[in-house]
Design a protein around this motif. Structure first.
Motif, mmCIF file in Angstrom:
data_model
loop_
_atom_site.group_PDB
_atom_site.id
_atom_site.type_symbol
_atom_site.label_atom_id
_atom_site.label_comp_id
_atom_site.label_asym_id
_atom_site.label_seq_id
_atom_site.Cartn_x
_atom_site.Cartn_y
_atom_site.Cartn_z
ATOM 1 N N GLY A 1 0.817 -1.205 0.000
ATOM 2 C CA GLY A 1 0.000 0.000 0.000
ATOM 3 C C GLY A 1 0.849 1.252 0.000
ATOM 4 N N ALA A 2 0.316 2.312 -0.575
ATOM 5 C CA ALA A 2 1.017 3.595 -0.585
ATOM 6 C C ALA A 2 1.076 4.186 0.822
ATOM 7 C CB ALA A 2 0.309 4.564 -1.533
ATOM 8 N N TRP A 3 2.142 4.925 1.086
ATOM 9 C CA TRP A 3 2.336 5.493 2.419
ATOM 10 C C TRP A 3 1.171 6.393 2.830
ATOM 11 C CZ3 TRP A 3 2.454 10.790 2.717
ATOM 12 C CH2 TRP A 3 2.701 11.477 1.515
ATOM 13 N N TRP A 4 0.614 7.131 1.867
ATOM 14 C CA TRP A 4 -0.426 8.095 2.198
ATOM 15 C C TRP A 4 -1.788 7.435 2.467
ATOM 16 C CZ3 TRP A 4 -3.832 7.027 -1.544
ATOM 17 C CH2 TRP A 4 -3.355 6.646 -2.796
ATOM 18 N N LEU A 5 -1.918 6.135 2.162
ATOM 19 C CA LEU A 5 -3.180 5.434 2.368
ATOM 20 C C LEU A 5 -3.298 4.862 3.782
ATOM 21 C CD1 LEU A 5 -5.816 4.211 1.146
ATOM 22 C CD2 LEU A 5 -4.421 2.268 0.380
ATOM 23 N N ARG A 6 -2.188 4.715 4.462
ATOM 24 C CA ARG A 6 -2.177 3.948 5.704
ATOM 25 C C ARG A 6 -3.133 4.522 6.755
ATOM 26 N NH1 ARG A 6 3.339 1.245 7.992
ATOM 27 N NH2 ARG A 6 2.333 -0.281 9.371
ATOM 28 N N GLU A 7 -3.164 5.821 6.888
ATOM 29 C CA GLU A 7 -4.050 6.428 7.887
ATOM 30 C C GLU A 7 -5.513 6.196 7.528
ATOM 31 O OE1 GLU A 7 -4.927 10.812 9.909
ATOM 32 O OE2 GLU A 7 -3.124 10.481 8.691
ATOM 33 N N ARG A 8 -5.856 6.335 6.264
ATOM 34 C CA ARG A 8 -7.244 6.090 5.842
ATOM 35 C C ARG A 8 -7.624 4.629 6.052
ATOM 36 N NH1 ARG A 8 -7.816 7.896 -0.199
ATOM 37 N NH2 ARG A 8 -9.972 7.177 0.135
ATOM 38 N N PHE A 9 -6.691 3.723 5.812
ATOM 39 C CA PHE A 9 -6.988 2.296 5.909
ATOM 40 C C PHE A 9 -7.236 1.861 7.353
ATOM 41 C CE2 PHE A 9 -5.778 -2.190 6.292
ATOM 42 C CZ PHE A 9 -6.613 -2.746 5.324
#
Length: 418
Positions: free
Chosen positions: A264-272
């Motif tokens: 996963g992209a680094w910027w997606l982690r918080e949303r996930f």
């Protein structure tokens, strides 16, 4: 009679068309520009860096950064761009650099004594001396075996979906562990679906925030930036696909199966983080519809067999570049092409020509031969100019009457010597 017909109008097809037009070839491109990109959910972002996401034209005049400037947007390193913005960029690129774009789809490509017979979806037949097949990834969608034959009311691939708001209030199971799976699950959760992830891998992998482009000599030497991420292995895949093609066939196959795996992209982690039902080390072993129009899944995980019931399964399980799935090619043509590896991808020689003289390939179908970069937009820059040089070379050979006899699937030679 066209010099070249290009089948497909995604990043690879448009890039090849731009180079062909610049060289004065009598060329025609078929396909709906950036169709699969326009169909993605609006909440998705481009995973690759803006500077690694240019389509290719010979002068480098129509890069993503140039388009961003026309829109008053800064295409910055480390700042993800919306997928819709990238799709609009492809449309703009087509208007600037591709003069003969026909939005009809192609129904079939078949051999013809003078080259190829190309039939459009509405039945028009054209003749071409050469063909470049750049059909993108959609024909090669991979759905796990136990789910493959179920109706789309129960099982779809992540690429089937535009907006995902129709799943609000429903129970949705996403299969996979890569960017498409994780981002789909995050968007579903944001849209009000009860979402779970089933993944075969024992852990989720996340890309890290990319370091600054200007970070000093030693860090740059230790882990150089490339269009596929930092590191020397990525440098090989990104900058030297021609050398990759010369590796022994078993080595290429191993690398293709393992390099740049799901993450996963680094910027997606918080949303996930909002996705709370994540089941790792788990695979679907059987599936069948229930009487109340839901889906019963038998899964195998760390705790043993388990039964789940869900409203819908979205398989975000990638794409397999198998020649058998290139249905636009006539059976006779598909059967004549040499393949590489256990997956049945077509073998691709120098300058992206297949084993059938005059048939050129671009994009995912070439990844087993030219390496992982061909799974990404970044590979279009390496492909387009070289492929068009191959087309021009083939046209000269045809004019001299020195066209080689097509090599059929039975006339196999060691892949590394092709």
């Amino acid at each position: 009679m066209y010099d070249l017909v290009i089948v497909g109008a995604g990043p690879y097809g448009l890039s090849v068309a731009a180079h062909a037009a610049a060289h004065g070839l009598n060329c025609r491109t078929f396909g709906r520009p950036m169709e699969s990109w326009h169909a993605m959910p609006s909440g998705m972002f481009l995973k690759s860096e803006p500077w690694a996401s240019h389509l290719s034209d010979p002068r480098g005049a129509y890069g993503l950064d140039t388009y961003a400037t026309t829109r008053g947007v800064r295409a910055e390193h480390g700042v993800p761009l919306p997928v819709g913005f990238f799709a609009d960029y492809g449309d703009w690129f087509a208007r600037q650099a591709v003069p003969a774009l026909d939005e009809r789809l192609i129904a079939s490509v078949a051999p013809h004594p003078d080259g190829f017979s190309v039939v459009t979806e509405d039945g028009e037949t054209l003749r071409a001396r050469t063909v470049a097949l750049a059909v993108g990834v959609l024909p090669f969608m991979e759905i796990p075996g136990p789910l493959r034959d179920l109706p789309r009311a129960y099982v779809t691939h992540s690429s089937h979906h535009g907006e995902l708001d129709g799943f609000a209030g429903r129970d949705v199971t996403v299969v996979g562990a890569g960017q498409a799976a994780l981002e789909t699950a995050a968007i579903l959760t944001e849209q009000g679906a009860r979402t779970r992830i089933l993944a075969r891998s024992d852990r989720l992998r996340w890309n890290t925030l990319p370091p600054a482009l200007d970070r000093g000599l030693w860090p740059s030497l230790r882990a150089p930036h490339t269009g596929l991420g930092c590191g020397w292995h990525n440098r090989l895949y990104a900058d030297t696909p021609g050398l990759f093609r010369r590796l022994p066939a078993p080595t290429r196959e191993r690398i293709f199966d393992s390099a740049l795996g799901p993450a996963g992209a680094w910027w997606l982690r918080e949303r996930f983080a909002a996705v709370t039902d994540v089941r790792l080390g788990t695979r679907v072993v059987a599936a069948e519809p229930t009487d109340d129009e839901r889906l019963r899944l038998e899964v195998s995980g760390p705790a043993g067999p388990e039964v789940l019931t869900t409203d819908h399964v979205i398989a975000a399980t990638g794409f397999t570049p198998s020649l058998d799935r290139a249905g636009v090619l006539s059976p006779a043509l598909r059967g004549a092409l040499r393949t590489v590896g256990a997956g049945g991808a077509p073998e691709v020689g120098a300058r992206f020509e297949s084993s059938w003289p005059g048939l050129f390939l671009a994009g995912l179908l070439t990844a087993p031969s030219y390496g992982p970069s061909m799974r990404f937009v970044f590979g279009a820059g390496y492909t387009a100019g070289r492929l068009v040089r191959g087309v021009r070379q083939r046209l000269r050979a045809t004019a001299r009457g020195t066209v080689a006899r097509p090599r059929t699937g039975e006339e196999r030679t060691p892949v590394g010597r092709a």
